[in-house]
Scaffold this motif. Structure first.
Motif, mmCIF file in Angstrom:
data_model
loop_
_atom_site.group_PDB
_atom_site.id
_atom_site.type_symbol
_atom_site.label_atom_id
_atom_site.label_comp_id
_atom_site.label_asym_id
_atom_site.label_seq_id
_atom_site.Cartn_x
_atom_site.Cartn_y
_atom_site.Cartn_z
ATOM 1 N N GLY A 23 9.479 9.754 11.944
ATOM 2 C CA GLY A 23 10.443 9.597 13.036
ATOM 3 C C GLY A 23 10.934 8.166 13.126
ATOM 4 O O GLY A 23 11.330 7.561 12.124
ATOM 5 N N ASP A 24 10.866 7.624 14.346
ATOM 6 C CA ASP A 24 11.306 6.255 14.571
ATOM 7 C C ASP A 24 10.192 5.240 14.348
ATOM 8 O O ASP A 24 10.425 4.034 14.378
ATOM 9 C CB ASP A 24 11.773 6.093 16.031
ATOM 10 N N LEU A 25 8.992 5.743 14.156
ATOM 11 C CA LEU A 25 7.852 4.828 14.158
ATOM 12 C C LEU A 25 7.830 3.947 12.917
ATOM 13 O O LEU A 25 7.565 2.764 12.987
ATOM 14 C CB LEU A 25 6.553 5.623 14.265
ATOM 15 N N TYR A 26 8.102 4.560 11.760
ATOM 16 C CA TYR A 26 8.282 3.772 10.545
ATOM 17 C C TYR A 26 9.154 4.568 9.586
ATOM 18 O O TYR A 26 9.207 5.788 9.640
ATOM 19 C CB TYR A 26 6.941 3.397 9.905
ATOM 20 N N ARG A 27 9.864 3.840 8.714
ATOM 21 C CA ARG A 27 10.860 4.487 7.863
ATOM 22 C C ARG A 27 10.740 4.029 6.420
ATOM 23 O O ARG A 27 10.631 2.846 6.133
ATOM 24 C CB ARG A 27 12.268 4.154 8.370
ATOM 25 N N ASP A 28 10.766 5.020 5.544
ATOM 26 C CA ASP A 28 10.889 4.766 4.118
ATOM 27 C C ASP A 28 9.930 3.681 3.618
ATOM 28 O O ASP A 28 10.342 2.689 3.030
ATOM 29 C CB ASP A 28 12.355 4.363 3.810
ATOM 30 N N ILE A 29 8.668 3.929 3.847
ATOM 31 C CA ILE A 29 7.656 2.955 3.452
ATOM 32 C C ILE A 29 7.099 3.314 2.077
ATOM 33 O O ILE A 29 6.677 4.453 1.858
ATOM 34 C CB ILE A 29 6.483 2.947 4.465
ATOM 35 N N SER A 30 7.101 2.371 1.171
ATOM 36 C CA SER A 30 6.499 2.593 -0.141
ATOM 37 C C SER A 30 5.616 1.402 -0.497
ATOM 38 O O SER A 30 6.044 0.258 -0.388
ATOM 39 C CB SER A 30 7.580 2.740 -1.223
ATOM 40 N N PHE A 31 4.405 1.672 -0.891
ATOM 41 C CA PHE A 31 3.535 0.606 -1.391
ATOM 42 C C PHE A 31 2.384 1.250 -2.135
ATOM 43 O O PHE A 31 2.221 2.471 -2.121
ATOM 44 C CB PHE A 31 3.014 -0.269 -0.245
ATOM 45 N N GLU A 32 1.615 0.431 -2.810
ATOM 46 C CA GLU A 32 0.410 0.962 -3.447
ATOM 47 C C GLU A 32 -0.732 -0.017 -3.252
ATOM 48 O O GLU A 32 -0.531 -1.212 -3.037
ATOM 49 C CB GLU A 32 0.660 1.215 -4.932
ATOM 50 N N ILE A 33 -1.923 0.527 -3.282
ATOM 51 C CA ILE A 33 -3.106 -0.319 -3.224
ATOM 52 C C ILE A 33 -4.009 0.084 -4.383
ATOM 53 O O ILE A 33 -4.323 1.262 -4.555
ATOM 54 C CB ILE A 33 -3.862 -0.151 -1.884
ATOM 55 N N ARG A 34 -4.368 -0.904 -5.178
ATOM 56 C CA ARG A 34 -5.224 -0.628 -6.321
ATOM 57 C C ARG A 34 -6.678 -0.844 -5.958
ATOM 58 O O ARG A 34 -6.998 -1.548 -5.012
ATOM 59 C CB ARG A 34 -4.850 -1.554 -7.483
ATOM 60 N N ARG A 35 -7.534 -0.231 -6.742
ATOM 61 C CA ARG A 35 -8.962 -0.506 -6.569
ATOM 62 C C ARG A 35 -9.205 -1.983 -6.824
ATOM 63 O O ARG A 35 -8.659 -2.553 -7.750
ATOM 64 C CB ARG A 35 -9.785 0.312 -7.555
ATOM 65 N N GLY A 36 -10.028 -2.553 -5.970
ATOM 66 C CA GLY A 36 -10.310 -3.979 -6.147
ATOM 67 C C GLY A 36 -9.312 -4.875 -5.447
ATOM 68 O O GLY A 36 -9.353 -6.089 -5.586
ATOM 69 N N GLU A 37 -8.420 -4.266 -4.686
ATOM 70 C CA GLU A 37 -7.364 -5.049 -4.081
ATOM 71 C C GLU A 37 -7.441 -4.980 -2.549
ATOM 72 O O GLU A 37 -7.736 -3.927 -1.992
ATOM 73 C CB GLU A 37 -6.026 -4.468 -4.529
ATOM 74 N N VAL A 38 -7.163 -6.098 -1.915
ATOM 75 C CA VAL A 38 -7.049 -6.101 -0.459
ATOM 76 C C VAL A 38 -5.589 -6.353 -0.123
ATOM 77 O O VAL A 38 -5.025 -7.370 -0.507
ATOM 78 C CB VAL A 38 -7.906 -7.213 0.186
ATOM 79 N N VAL A 39 -4.972 -5.405 0.561
ATOM 80 C CA VAL A 39 -3.581 -5.586 0.955
ATOM 81 C C VAL A 39 -3.522 -5.760 2.460
ATOM 82 O O VAL A 39 -3.984 -4.907 3.219
ATOM 83 C CB VAL A 39 -2.718 -4.390 0.515
ATOM 84 N N GLY A 40 -2.987 -6.884 2.876
ATOM 85 C CA GLY A 40 -2.876 -7.163 4.303
ATOM 86 C C GLY A 40 -1.552 -6.664 4.842
ATOM 87 O O GLY A 40 -0.525 -6.771 4.181
#
Ligand SMILES: Nc1ncnc2c1ncn2[C@@H]1O[C@H](COP(=O)(O)OP(=O)(O)OP(=O)(O)O)[C@@H](O)[C@H]1O
Ligand SMILES: [Mg+2]
Lengths: 336, 504
Positions: free
Chosen positions: B267-284
């Motif tokens: 809905g309006d809360l968030y739009r068209d979000i794309s990302f990835e998180i790999r093993r061993g990775e910290v994504v802030g």
């Protein structure tokens, strides 16, 4: 130095130890009241502590007690069940009616099936549809009563051949010298007590009642847990209906009327919180016994039947007050 | 020298099994901002509750001005001019903002009728001072946690206060709300009110306070003049050692993609979000409150259905209908609101910690006490949780220790993807750095970690990559080598400096 010390002790007397007495009373008030009642009843009537009398009280409390076990689950899960009295009338009438056509074994089986089905309906409405349990079970109280009257055509139910059946064993029999109702109550209390205290399901019941959102966030199926609690409650009601029917071998349509409140009172008296998340089977059993002994004691000291009602309910309200006081940590609301 | 607005002398307070305060003295001068610092469970909130009439001390006395005073309950304390803004919110959700602010002292007309016009007018006046985006009639239950906090603060402005206690007021405030809060504090200060300020955030402490008193294990450790001391000195006094607060520059070995999100919208809360998180990775995930980060986390945990897009775990598309599904897929979520979502406050520490896996910790049909206690002990030691024992009711723990229980609860699930939403809210500096270390350590063990935080130092400190969000949109993904504070601040205000790598 002495001034400071004086002030300190004054404060201790006024402040913290006062609060301590308050919390102690809030926790133990019911037991203290119970002991006082027992002592004064024992003084007032020598029959009170007679083993036969005591056994009699427990036996007559057994039906209420069995129902209270199931309601304990429902209350801990944060809900109410006001339909148990009405549902117990239903099971009693049904098993008595079917007894003569199907025979005792099948009648019992059919009655348990039907009672559980009704429990499942309530569990679905409260658990899955998230309807308010007070409204649902209050509605069910009337609906089930209607169902019972329709079933019986408003007639009392009787077993025709009272001598030719083993059906009386649940209400009137004894095993190891102990009346069957007491035995069944004890057995069910033990089993359900272990389920609640020792199994993952029991833990989930506490979690759902304590904080439903946090339970959901912990991967607990909230709806299923509540649903199961109502099934357990229905199972207990069916057992109570069986004992009732077997004890009297005949019954009116209204045999369980009003019991829902007494059951709830016993559960709260035992210390379960109406807010959910706390209570134990053991404490509920204590609550049931307290209620039973108070009623018996009032009877023995010759209090008029109707006065008994008043006194019993005063005690129940006292219990609810103590429950809330324990929550607040003091006997009177600070904003009173 | 000025006389203190109030003084606490040799306060002792014990709870069953805990000596929370062991002869603590503390004073605040009129017009002074006095910080109270210490580790989680050091006794800060307890000391203030004694002052606020919520707890009665076992020993010691309280002086208001020159007069010894007994605070038998919160109303008496308030009548003596002591206003307490609590660490844990204590508002009536079903009532309006105005009713909450004036609860117990609603303006009256004849026959005891509530004078609504005056009530709303007075409230709106206060709200204007606080520059908030809601009015007197708003239901408190519909407000965000941050806004509820502002309501608590508004309460303080209604009385003629001698001293105002702020117990971790900024834990859930945004930067702009903080600015407003500090203005309010400044105003109070100018009016000669004594301010007691509890916080674990050093920047704030050094920005707004005049003196800093430190508690440790229920004992008073000393008072420092803010201008003449350093963060390191305070840390030393609090925990007896120094801390490394630098940015993250080590990277764990990065493995396969654990989580991939493609074009996710809700809905309006968030739009068209794309990302990835790999093993061993910290994504802030950095952004302002309301940027949609929590909502993404909730979707990944099966609590909020997306309206479009895909979620792939280990390369396989998944549909997460409930937390049960998410947990089965190896996802853990440390939620934002520990009291509402994280804990069953009436339950003991151990049972809370093992709740998501209680069905698996069995011996036959029964919950295995031993297995549960083993898990509890392990994470109590790992996270340094201060409690007299596992039987302690979680509601009786200090705020920071409660948070640690929630973290322990989800770490003990050994997730493939760990999502933490404001993981160190209310946690002391020492434990915070422990938790950051733990997050790095988990990454190096091959976990994928998603860290949502509103604290820039935290994001900078733990992340390999940083996703900046603004109003439901992913503005930019930074690597930890290229990120600067300025570019991050721009990104979360919606300014796209480099549109090149929108997709991570
Ligand atoms: N009502 C209570 N019953 C039992 N123990 C308590 C109670 N309130 C506080 N405690 C204990 O007293 C100690 C001090 O707690 P307090 O809340 O004052 O810590 P704090 O310094 O405010 O910590 P935090 O930074 O985590 O908020 C803790 O060990 C806590 O568990
Ligand atoms: Mg605190």
């Amino acid at each position: 130095m002495s001034e400071a010390a004086q002030e300190r002790s004054a404060r201790n007397a006024g402040g913290s130890s006062g609060a301590k007495v308050g919390t102690f009373l809030a926790k133990q008030g019911i037991l203290i009241a119970f002991v006082l009642f027992m002592v004064s009843f024992a003084l007032a009537s020598e029959r009170f502590l007679d083993p036969d009398n005591i056994l009699g009280v427990i036996r007559s409390s057994a039906i209420l007690g069995v129902m209270a076990l199931g309601v304990t689950f429902v209350v801990i899960s944060g809900n109410l069940d006001l339909s148990v009295g009405s549902l117990m009338s239903f099971s009693t009438i049904v098993v008595l009616d079917l007894h003569d056509t199907l025979g005792p074994a099948l009648a019992i089986l059919a009655m348990f099936g039907m009672t559980l089905a009704i429990g499942a309906v309530i569990g679905f409405l409260v658990g899955y549809l998230r309807l308010n349990s007070l409204i649902v079970t209050l509605g069910m109280l009337s609906a089930i009563h209607g169902l019972t009257l329709t079933w019986s055509g408003g007639q009392n139910m009787d077993i025709a051949d009272k001598a030719g059946t083993w059906f009386a064993v649940f209400g009137q029999g004894r095993a190891l010298g102990i009346p069957m109702p007491i035995l069944m109550f004890a057995l069910l209390a033990a089993v359900l007590g272990i389920v609640l205290a020792k199994t993952p399901f029991g833990r989930k019941v506490y979690a759902v009642g304590g904080n439903g959102t946090a339970a959901t966030f912990s991967g607990i199926r909230r709806a299923r847990t509540v649903f199961t609690c109502y099934l357990i409650s229905a199972f207990c009601v069916a057992t109570a209906g069986l004992i009732q029917a077997s004890r009297s071998m005949g019954s009116q349509n209204t045999v369980g009327q009003g019991m829902e409140l007494e059951v709830l009172a016993a559960v709260i008296l035992g210390g379960a919180s109406l807010m959910g998340g706390s209570g134990t089977i053991f404490k509920t059993v204590i609550g049931v016994l307290i209620l039973g002994f108070i009623q018996n004691g009032l009877l023995l000291i010759g209090l008029q039947f109707y006065v008994q009602f008043v006194v019993t309910w005063i005690i129940i309200i006292l219990a609810v007050w103590l429950d809330i006081a324990a929550k607040r940590g003091r006997l009177l609301s600070p904003i009173a | 020298m000025t006389r203190p607005a109030l003084r606490l002398e040799n306060i002792v307070k014990t709870f069953p099994g805990v000596r929370a305060l062991d002869g603590v003295s503390f004073e605040v001068l009129p017009g002074e901002v006095h910080a109270l610092m210490g580790e989680n469970g050091a006794g800060k909130s307890t000391l203030m509750k004694v002052l606020g009439g919520i707890h009665q001390p076992n020993e010691g006395r309280i002086l208001v001005g020159e007069e010894p005073a007994v605070m038998a309950n919160p109303l008496e304390a308030k009548a003596k001019g002591i206003v307490f803004i609590h660490q844990e919110l204590s508002l009536a959700e079903e009532l309006s903002v105005a009713e909450n602010i004036y609860l117990g002292e609603l303006p009256r007309k004849s026959f005891g009728r509530v004078d609504w016009a005056t009530l709303y007018a007075r409230t709106d006046e206060i709200l204007k001072k606080l520059k908030v985006g809601f009015d007197a009639r708003t239901m408190v239950g519909t407000l965000s946690i941050a806004n509820q906090q502002m309501v608590e603060i508004a309460r303080a402005l209604t009385v003629d206060a001698k001293a105002v206690i702020f117990d971790e007021p900024t834990a859930s405030l945004t930067d702009s709300e903080k600015v407003v809060l500090f203005e309010v504090i400044d105003d109070l200060k100018k009016d000669g009110v004594g301010i007691i300020y509890i916080s674990h955030r050093m920047e704030e402490i050094f920005k707004i306070t005049d003196r800093i008193s430190v508690l440790r294990d229920g004992e008073y450790r000393g008072t420092l003049v803010t201008k003449e001391t350093t963060e390191d000195d305070v840390t030393q006094l609090m925990i007896g050692r120094s801390l490394d607060l630098s940015r993250n520059h080590e990277h764990a070995e990065v493995g396969d993609v654990a989580l991939e999100v493609r074009g996710l919208s809700c809905g309006d809360l968030y739009r068209d979000i794309s990302f990835e998180i790999r093993r061993g990775e910290v994504v802030g995930f950095y952004g302002l409150v309301g940027a949609g980060r929590t909502e993404i986390a909730e979707t990944l945990f099966g609590l909020r259905a997306p309206s479009a897009g895909q979620i792939l775990l280990d390369g396989e598309e998944v549909h997460l209908g409930s937390p049960v599904d998410a947990i089965a897929r190896g996802i853990s979520l440390v939620p934002e609101d520990r009291k509402g979502q994280g804990l069953v406050l009436g339950m003991n520490c151990r049972d809370n910690m093992t709740l998501p896996q209680v069905g698996d910790l069995t011996a036959g049909p029964f919950v295995s006490d031993g297995a549960e206690i083993a898990i509890f002990d392990q994470y109590r030691d790992k996270l340094d949780i201060r409690t007299p024992g596992w039987r302690q009711t979680v509601g009786n723990l200090s705020g920071g220790n409660q948070q640690k229980i929630v973290i322990g609860k989800w770490l003990s699930m050994h997730p493939t993807l760990l999502i933490v939403d404001e993981p160190t809210r209310g946690i002391d500096v020492g434990s915070k750095s422990e938790i950051h270390k733990l997050i790095r350590q988990l990454a190096s063990q091959g976990y994928a970690v998603m860290v949502i935080s509103s604290e820039m130092p935290e994001v900078l400190h733990v992340s390999d990559r940083i996703v900046a969000m603004y109003h439901g949109e992913l503005i930019r993904t930074f690597t930890s080598d290229e990120v600067t504070e300025d570019s991050l601040i721009q990104a979360i205000s919606g300014i796209r400096t480099d549109g090149g790598d929108k997709a991570a």
